[in-house]
Design a protein around this motif. Structure first.
Motif, short mmCIF file in Angstrom:
data_model
loop_
_atom_site.label_atom_id
_atom_site.label_comp_id
_atom_site.label_asym_id
_atom_site.label_seq_id
_atom_site.Cartn_x
_atom_site.Cartn_y
_atom_site.Cartn_z
N ILE A 27 -5.25 4.32 -59.44
CA ILE A 27 -5.14 3.24 -60.45
C ILE A 27 -6.04 3.55 -61.64
N ALA A 28 -7.27 3.98 -61.37
CA ALA A 28 -8.20 4.32 -62.45
C ALA A 28 -7.66 5.50 -63.26
N ALA A 29 -7.10 6.49 -62.58
CA ALA A 29 -6.54 7.65 -63.27
C ALA A 29 -5.34 7.25 -64.12
N SER A 30 -4.50 6.34 -63.60
CA SER A 30 -3.33 5.91 -64.38
C SER A 30 -3.77 5.10 -65.61
N TYR A 31 -4.81 4.26 -65.44
CA TYR A 31 -5.34 3.53 -66.61
C TYR A 31 -5.92 4.51 -67.64
N TRP A 32 -6.65 5.50 -67.11
CA TRP A 32 -7.25 6.49 -68.03
C TRP A 32 -6.14 7.28 -68.75
N ALA A 33 -5.08 7.63 -68.03
CA ALA A 33 -3.97 8.38 -68.63
C ALA A 33 -3.28 7.51 -69.69
N ALA A 34 -3.09 6.23 -69.39
CA ALA A 34 -2.46 5.33 -70.36
C ALA A 34 -3.35 5.18 -71.60
N TYR A 35 -4.64 5.02 -71.38
CA TYR A 35 -5.58 4.90 -72.49
C TYR A 35 -5.58 6.17 -73.34
N ASP A 36 -5.64 7.33 -72.66
CA ASP A 36 -5.68 8.59 -73.37
C ASP A 36 -4.37 8.82 -74.14
N HIS A 37 -3.24 8.46 -73.55
CA HIS A 37 -1.96 8.60 -74.25
C HIS A 37 -1.94 7.70 -75.49
#
Length: 123
Positions: free
Chosen positions: A16-26
């Motif tokens: 979940i943290a990685a998906s949030y980070w990926a969404a933020y980075d995108h």
């Protein structure tokens, strides 16, 4: 001890943290790309405006130089005409002086009439 359930929860939390980070980075990459496109457009417009201003300044400078050259040529023409007129006037003046000298040499003036001078002075 760590159970399978704890490990599963940790992995889920990590995903979940990685998906949030990926969404933020995108989102950050997309936003940066948008700004870069806007800055590139603005830079392009600035470059075009600078080039146009430089071209206008060059054109104005060339126009001024042409006007100065035209004024110089006109002044040279007038100066040459003035020199020619002065040379002609000098020659005419010399001819007049020569003629006056000839006339003065050829004419003999009688002396003054002393009686008229005495009468005029009241004596």
């Amino acid at each position: 001890m760590i159970t399978g359930r704890t490990i599963g929860a940790a992995v889920t939390l990590l995903l979940i943290a990685a998906s949030y980070w990926a969404a933020y980075d995108h989102g950050r990459i997309v936003e940066r790309a948008g700004w870069e496109a806007r800055w590139a457009e603005r830079d392009s417009q600035d470059s075009a405006a600078t080039a146009a201003a430089q071209a206008a300044a060059r054109h104005e400078e060339q126009r001024r130089q042409a006007a100065q050259e035209e004024a110089r040529n006109e002044a040279r023409t007038k100066q040459k005409a003035a020199y020619d007129d002065a040379a002609g006037a000098d020659a005419a003046g010399q001819r007049l002086r020569d003629e006056a000298a000839k006339l003065a040499g050829s004419v003999s003036c009688p002396g003054p009439n002393t009686a008229a001078v005495m009468f005029w002075n009241g004596k």
